[in-house]
Write a protein that holds these residues in place. Structure first.
Motif, PDB file in Angstrom:
ATOM      1  N   LEU A 285       4.400  28.846  82.445  1.00  0.00           N
ATOM      2  CA  LEU A 285       3.876  27.698  81.700  1.00  0.00           C
ATOM      3  C   LEU A 285       4.817  26.496  81.789  1.00  0.00           C
ATOM      4  O   LEU A 285       4.373  25.352  81.897  1.00  0.00           O
ATOM      5  N   THR A 286       6.107  26.744  81.768  1.00  0.00           N
ATOM      6  CA  THR A 286       7.089  25.658  81.912  1.00  0.00           C
ATOM      7  C   THR A 286       6.950  25.001  83.282  1.00  0.00           C
ATOM      8  O   THR A 286       6.962  23.773  83.398  1.00  0.00           O
ATOM      9  N   MET A 287       6.796  25.822  84.332  1.00  0.00           N
ATOM     10  CA  MET A 287       6.630  25.276  85.681  1.00  0.00           C
ATOM     11  C   MET A 287       5.313  24.504  85.793  1.00  0.00           C
ATOM     12  O   MET A 287       5.261  23.423  86.389  1.00  0.00           O
TER      13      MET A 287
ATOM     14  N   ARG B 107       3.284  17.048  84.458  1.00  0.00           N
ATOM     15  CA  ARG B 107       4.039  15.830  84.124  1.00  0.00           C
ATOM     16  C   ARG B 107       4.364  15.022  85.382  1.00  0.00           C
ATOM     17  O   ARG B 107       4.303  13.796  85.368  1.00  0.00           O
ATOM     18  N   ALA B 108       4.701  15.694  86.486  1.00  0.00           N
ATOM     19  CA  ALA B 108       4.968  14.996  87.746  1.00  0.00           C
ATOM     20  C   ALA B 108       3.697  14.307  88.254  1.00  0.00           C
ATOM     21  O   ALA B 108       3.744  13.176  88.750  1.00  0.00           O
TER      22      ALA B 108
ATOM     23  N   THR C 210       3.142  11.193  86.173  1.00  0.00           N
ATOM     24  CA  THR C 210       4.071  10.140  86.583  1.00  0.00           C
ATOM     25  C   THR C 210       3.603   9.482  87.875  1.00  0.00           C
ATOM     26  O   THR C 210       3.606   8.250  87.998  1.00  0.00           O
ATOM     27  N   ALA C 211       3.160  10.284  88.844  1.00  0.00           N
ATOM     28  CA  ALA C 211       2.670   9.735  90.112  1.00  0.00           C
ATOM     29  C   ALA C 211       1.409   8.904  89.896  1.00  0.00           C
ATOM     30  O   ALA C 211       1.255   7.829  90.483  1.00  0.00           O
ATOM     31  N   ALA C 212       0.510   9.361  89.038  1.00  0.00           N
ATOM     32  CA  ALA C 212      -0.720   8.614  88.763  1.00  0.00           C
ATOM     33  C   ALA C 212      -0.409   7.305  88.044  1.00  0.00           C
ATOM     34  O   ALA C 212      -1.013   6.267  88.339  1.00  0.00           O
ATOM     35  N   GLU C 213       0.536   7.325  87.115  1.00  0.00           N
ATOM     36  CA  GLU C 213       0.930   6.092  86.433  1.00  0.00           C
ATOM     37  C   GLU C 213       1.575   5.109  87.398  1.00  0.00           C
ATOM     38  O   GLU C 213       1.308   3.906  87.344  1.00  0.00           O
ATOM     39  N   ARG C 214       2.394   5.609  88.310  1.00  0.00           N
ATOM     40  CA  ARG C 214       3.047   4.755  89.307  1.00  0.00           C
ATOM     41  C   ARG C 214       1.988   4.131  90.230  1.00  0.00           C
ATOM     42  O   ARG C 214       2.045   2.942  90.534  1.00  0.00           O
ATOM     43  N   ALA C 215       1.018   4.922  90.683  1.00  0.00           N
ATOM     44  CA  ALA C 215      -0.036   4.409  91.557  1.00  0.00           C
ATOM     45  C   ALA C 215      -0.889   3.364  90.839  1.00  0.00           C
ATOM     46  O   ALA C 215      -1.261   2.344  91.423  1.00  0.00           O
TER      47      ALA C 215
END
Length: 112
Positions: free
Chosen positions: A18-20, A26-27, A30-35
């Motif tokens: 679950l942590t992975m 979350r990654a 972050t990528a979607a927010e950056r795009a």
């Protein structure tokens, strides 16, 4: 919550998985927010559409095909910006007006 295993080793494995999975989510966020931020910057920096476009022929030496109102959906990819006077001259010179955006009507051009 679904039934969880009763023993500690399997609970630890589940916790690790679950942590992975959360790290991957979350990654991806972050990528979607950056795009999205990049798309927004591009939209803000884009120059305005020209008022008039001249659609060129298939080759460099081919005569122009059509005159369009800037932003016409039918303009194609071989267009270049025109001034109002250049658009009127092109129409007077026999270049066809686009049937979709009707630049001749927008320009007040009456074919004589």
């Amino acid at each position: 919550m679904p039934d969880l295993p009763p023993d500690l080793p399997r609970l630890r494995i589940l916790e690790t998985w679950l942590t992975m999975a959360l790290a991957e989510v979350r990654a991806a966020i972050t990528a979607a927010e950056r795009a999205e931020a990049e798309r927004q910057r591009g939209a803000e920096a884009r120059p305005p559409a020209p008022d008039w476009l001249l659609e060129g022929g298939l080759s460099r030496d081919a005569p122009p095909v059509q005159v369009h109102v800037g932003g016409c959906w039918n303009a194609g990819k071989r267009g270049r910006a025109l001034t109002r006077d250049d658009a009127l001259r092109a129409l007077a010179g026999g270049v066809r007006a686009c049937d979709a955006c009707r630049p001749d009507t927008e320009l007040g051009y009456l074919d004589s």
